[in-house]
Design a protein around this motif. Structure first.
Motif, PDB file in Angstrom:
ATOM      1  N   SER A  57      48.742  45.777  43.711  1.00 40.80           N
ATOM      2  CA  SER A  57      48.657  45.689  42.256  1.00 40.80           C
ATOM      3  C   SER A  57      48.771  47.075  41.629  1.00 40.80           C
ATOM      4  CB  SER A  57      47.326  45.044  41.850  1.00 40.80           C
ATOM      5  OG  SER A  57      47.160  45.103  40.457  1.00 40.80           O
ATOM      6  N   LYS A  58      49.597  47.137  40.591  1.00 38.54           N
ATOM      7  CA  LYS A  58      49.759  48.389  39.843  1.00 38.54           C
ATOM      8  C   LYS A  58      49.145  48.290  38.447  1.00 38.54           C
ATOM      9  CE  LYS A  58      54.077  49.555  42.221  1.00 38.54           C
ATOM     10  NZ  LYS A  58      55.524  49.865  42.064  1.00 38.54           N
ATOM     11  N   HIS A  59      48.422  47.201  38.208  1.00 38.38           N
ATOM     12  CA  HIS A  59      47.823  47.016  36.890  1.00 38.38           C
ATOM     13  C   HIS A  59      46.618  47.925  36.715  1.00 38.38           C
ATOM     14  CE1 HIS A  59      49.491  42.624  37.086  1.00 38.38           C
ATOM     15  NE2 HIS A  59      50.441  43.538  37.056  1.00 38.38           N
ATOM     16  N   LYS A  60      46.487  48.438  35.507  1.00 35.39           N
ATOM     17  CA  LYS A  60      45.366  49.331  35.194  1.00 35.39           C
ATOM     18  C   LYS A  60      44.801  48.974  33.819  1.00 35.39           C
ATOM     19  CE  LYS A  60      46.781  53.396  37.881  1.00 35.39           C
ATOM     20  NZ  LYS A  60      47.896  52.725  38.601  1.00 35.39           N
ATOM     21  N   PHE A  61      43.512  49.318  33.656  1.00 36.37           N
ATOM     22  CA  PHE A  61      42.833  49.153  32.374  1.00 36.37           C
ATOM     23  C   PHE A  61      42.291  50.501  31.932  1.00 36.37           C
ATOM     24  CE2 PHE A  61      43.069  44.707  33.269  1.00 36.37           C
ATOM     25  CZ  PHE A  61      42.957  44.073  32.040  1.00 36.37           C
ATOM     26  N   MET A  62      42.173  50.658  30.620  1.00 32.00           N
ATOM     27  CA  MET A  62      41.582  51.871  30.068  1.00 32.00           C
ATOM     28  C   MET A  62      40.591  51.479  28.971  1.00 32.00           C
ATOM     29  SD  MET A  62      43.290  55.287  28.349  1.00 32.00           S
ATOM     30  CE  MET A  62      43.861  54.437  26.879  1.00 32.00           C
ATOM     31  N   VAL A  63      39.389  52.015  29.077  1.00 29.41           N
ATOM     32  CA  VAL A  63      38.374  51.812  28.045  1.00 29.41           C
ATOM     33  C   VAL A  63      38.329  53.090  27.208  1.00 29.41           C
ATOM     34  CG1 VAL A  63      35.953  51.347  27.563  1.00 29.41           C
ATOM     35  CG2 VAL A  63      37.056  50.266  29.538  1.00 29.41           C
ATOM     36  N   GLN A  64      38.744  52.978  25.978  1.00 27.04           N
ATOM     37  CA  GLN A  64      38.797  54.128  25.069  1.00 27.04           C
ATOM     38  C   GLN A  64      37.642  54.022  24.077  1.00 27.04           C
ATOM     39  OE1 GLN A  64      42.328  54.553  22.485  1.00 27.04           O
ATOM     40  NE2 GLN A  64      42.604  56.567  23.421  1.00 27.04           N
ATOM     41  N   THR A  65      36.959  55.145  23.852  1.00 28.85           N
ATOM     42  CA  THR A  65      35.785  55.138  22.979  1.00 28.85           C
ATOM     43  C   THR A  65      35.798  56.342  22.052  1.00 28.85           C
ATOM     44  OG1 THR A  65      34.491  56.362  24.613  1.00 28.85           O
ATOM     45  CG2 THR A  65      34.354  53.957  24.697  1.00 28.85           C
TER      46      THR A  65
ATOM     47  N   THR B 207      47.865  47.900  31.130  1.00 31.67           N
ATOM     48  CA  THR B 207      49.298  48.134  31.332  1.00 31.67           C
ATOM     49  C   THR B 207      50.075  46.819  31.462  1.00 31.67           C
ATOM     50  OG1 THR B 207      48.918  48.286  33.725  1.00 31.67           O
ATOM     51  CG2 THR B 207      48.880  50.356  32.456  1.00 31.67           C
ATOM     52  N   ALA B 208      49.359  45.677  31.570  1.00 28.80           N
ATOM     53  CA  ALA B 208      50.021  44.370  31.698  1.00 28.80           C
ATOM     54  C   ALA B 208      49.389  43.397  30.704  1.00 28.80           C
ATOM     55  CB  ALA B 208      49.919  43.840  33.128  1.00 28.80           C
ATOM     56  N   PRO B 209      49.644  43.557  29.414  1.00 25.69           N
ATOM     57  CA  PRO B 209      48.972  42.726  28.406  1.00 25.69           C
ATOM     58  C   PRO B 209      49.313  41.239  28.489  1.00 25.69           C
ATOM     59  CG  PRO B 209      50.714  44.042  27.407  1.00 25.69           C
ATOM     60  CD  PRO B 209      50.567  44.538  28.804  1.00 25.69           C
ATOM     61  N   ARG B 210      50.472  40.895  29.070  1.00 29.36           N
ATOM     62  CA  ARG B 210      50.835  39.486  29.163  1.00 29.36           C
ATOM     63  C   ARG B 210      50.123  38.769  30.312  1.00 29.36           C
ATOM     64  NH1 ARG B 210      57.428  39.366  28.137  1.00 29.36           N
ATOM     65  NH2 ARG B 210      57.390  40.311  26.031  1.00 29.36           N
ATOM     66  N   ARG B 211      49.560  39.550  31.210  1.00 26.62           N
ATOM     67  CA  ARG B 211      48.926  38.954  32.389  1.00 26.62           C
ATOM     68  C   ARG B 211      47.420  38.768  32.227  1.00 26.62           C
ATOM     69  NH1 ARG B 211      51.956  39.918  37.068  1.00 26.62           N
ATOM     70  NH2 ARG B 211      50.309  38.751  38.128  1.00 26.62           N
ATOM     71  N   TYR B 212      46.857  39.351  31.172  1.00 28.11           N
ATOM     72  CA  TYR B 212      45.405  39.326  31.019  1.00 28.11           C
ATOM     73  C   TYR B 212      45.019  38.909  29.603  1.00 28.11           C
ATOM     74  CZ  TYR B 212      45.450  42.085  35.315  1.00 28.11           C
ATOM     75  OH  TYR B 212      45.662  42.539  36.593  1.00 28.11           O
ATOM     76  N   CYS B 213      43.835  38.328  29.546  1.00 30.48           N
ATOM     77  CA  CYS B 213      43.214  38.013  28.257  1.00 30.48           C
ATOM     78  C   CYS B 213      41.835  38.676  28.260  1.00 30.48           C
ATOM     79  CB  CYS B 213      43.093  36.506  28.076  1.00 30.48           C
ATOM     80  SG  CYS B 213      42.356  36.007  26.505  1.00 30.48           S
ATOM     81  N   VAL B 214      41.560  39.522  27.269  1.00 34.02           N
ATOM     82  CA  VAL B 214      40.326  40.311  27.223  1.00 34.02           C
ATOM     83  C   VAL B 214      39.522  39.909  25.998  1.00 34.02           C
ATOM     84  CG1 VAL B 214      39.347  42.632  27.202  1.00 34.02           C
ATOM     85  CG2 VAL B 214      41.519  42.208  28.383  1.00 34.02           C
TER      86      VAL B 214
ATOM     87  N   CYS C  88      43.114  47.540  38.980  1.00 27.98           N
ATOM     88  CA  CYS C  88      42.879  46.131  39.321  1.00 27.98           C
ATOM     89  C   CYS C  88      43.079  45.913  40.820  1.00 27.98           C
ATOM     90  CB  CYS C  88      43.827  45.223  38.548  1.00 27.98           C
ATOM     91  SG  CYS C  88      43.595  45.311  36.752  1.00 27.98           S
ATOM     92  N   VAL C  89      42.169  45.182  41.426  1.00 30.80           N
ATOM     93  CA  VAL C  89      42.220  44.883  42.853  1.00 30.80           C
ATOM     94  C   VAL C  89      42.191  43.365  43.016  1.00 30.80           C
ATOM     95  CG1 VAL C  89      41.098  45.173  45.079  1.00 30.80           C
ATOM     96  CG2 VAL C  89      41.035  47.036  43.409  1.00 30.80           C
ATOM     97  N   PHE C  90      43.190  42.853  43.754  1.00 26.74           N
ATOM     98  CA  PHE C  90      43.264  41.417  44.017  1.00 26.74           C
ATOM     99  C   PHE C  90      42.778  41.153  45.435  1.00 26.74           C
ATOM    100  CE2 PHE C  90      47.129  41.432  40.999  1.00 26.74           C
ATOM    101  CZ  PHE C  90      46.274  41.480  39.904  1.00 26.74           C
ATOM    102  N   GLU C  91      41.874  40.198  45.581  1.00 32.62           N
ATOM    103  CA  GLU C  91      41.317  39.861  46.896  1.00 32.62           C
ATOM    104  C   GLU C  91      41.392  38.355  47.108  1.00 32.62           C
ATOM    105  OE1 GLU C  91      37.331  41.273  46.827  1.00 32.62           O
ATOM    106  OE2 GLU C  91      37.882  43.367  47.183  1.00 32.62           O
ATOM    107  N   MET C  92      41.781  37.981  48.329  1.00 27.23           N
ATOM    108  CA  MET C  92      41.750  36.567  48.709  1.00 27.23           C
ATOM    109  C   MET C  92      40.460  36.298  49.476  1.00 27.23           C
ATOM    110  SD  MET C  92      44.303  34.907  47.535  1.00 27.23           S
ATOM    111  CE  MET C  92      44.292  33.430  48.538  1.00 27.23           C
ATOM    112  N   PRO C  93      39.813  35.156  49.243  1.00 24.56           N
ATOM    113  CA  PRO C  93      38.565  34.870  49.960  1.00 24.56           C
ATOM    114  C   PRO C  93      38.824  34.658  51.441  1.00 24.56           C
ATOM    115  CG  PRO C  93      39.298  32.949  48.729  1.00 24.56           C
ATOM    116  CD  PRO C  93      40.199  34.073  48.333  1.00 24.56           C
TER     117      PRO C  93
END
Length: 250
Positions: free
Chosen positions: A90-98, A53-60, A127-132
């Protein structure tokens, strides 16, 4: 029964790891990468495509492809740097379509365009963002330090002593006696020099009261010329003492 069969067609054939969440661990001042493993447990080739849902924020990479029966593919998902706000979820989501691959594949784009809705399978991941935390930071620091190298070699016998040059007792006594003798000569020459200097001062006073051509004045000039000899002897004696003391110390 027909409805149950239709639902079964939409069930994801691939096994995803992780199955539901893509976790990204900060800090997010640089690119953060997480991996998604896609495994094909079936006996048929499967085409896959990864969407977000956020193609500009990720590189796959890879974002699409074909997985052979019994094989797996590792998909790298790279989150671009951004200003992290812990209060913002985070509201980003990914979908794996097959879909099952057709017997003859010449164009992947054509496969997806020609695929029927009931032939498509998909899985969604959030997507889950975590700080160490502090412990993770300490572990990262410790891991970055080079491990100490332990010297396991053993040496036989006592540790070797550093090499040094020493004089024996006879040479030491000779040097000490020579130094004492030179010191005594220097003291003697110093006394003689002091005596001659005093005598020279006395004669100068007498010379001032006599005429410049008198025998007393001539004797004064002869004494002044001879005063330089004891001073020269003192300098030579000091050089000898320095030489012997240096040899003794070294």
């Amino acid at each position: 029964m027909a409805a149950a069969g239709a639902l079964a067609k939409h069930e994801q054939i691939l096994v995803l790891d992780p199955p539901t969440d893509l976790k990204f661990k900060g800090p997010f001042t640089d690119v953060v990468t997480t991996n998604l493993k896609l495994r094909n447990p079936s006996d048929r080739k499967v085409c896959f495509k990864v969407k977000t849902t956020a193609p500009r924020r990720y590189c796959v990479r890879p974002n699409s492809g074909i997985i052979d029966p019994g094989s797996s593919v590792i998909v790298s998902v790279m989150l671009q740097p951004f200003d992290y706000d812990p209060n913002e979820k985070s509201k980003h989501k990914f979908m794996v379509q097959t879909t099952y691959a057709p017997p003859n594949i010449s164009d992947m784009e054509a496969v997806w365009k020609e695929a029927k809705p009931d032939e498509l399978m998909d899985s969604k991941l959030r997507c889950v963002f975590e700080m160490p935390n502090e412990n993770d930071k300490m572990n990262d620091i410790d891991a970055s330090k080079p491990a100490p190298v332990l010297n396991t070699s053993k040496q036989d016998g006592p540790m070797p002593k550093p090499h040094s040059v020493s004089l024996n007792d006879t040479e030491t006594r000779k040097l000490v006696e020579e130094c004492k003798r030179l010191q005594a000569e220097i003291m003697k020459l110093t006394d003689e020099n002091r005596h001659l200097r005093d005598e020279g001062l006395r004669l100068r006073k007498v010379a001032h009261s006599d005429k410049s051509g008198s025998p007393t004045a001539l004797a004064l000039r002869d004494n002044n010329g001879s005063n330089s000899l004891p001073s020269l002897l003192v300098v030579i004696a000091a050089i000898f003492i320095g030489f012997f003391l240096g040899k003794f110390i070294l």
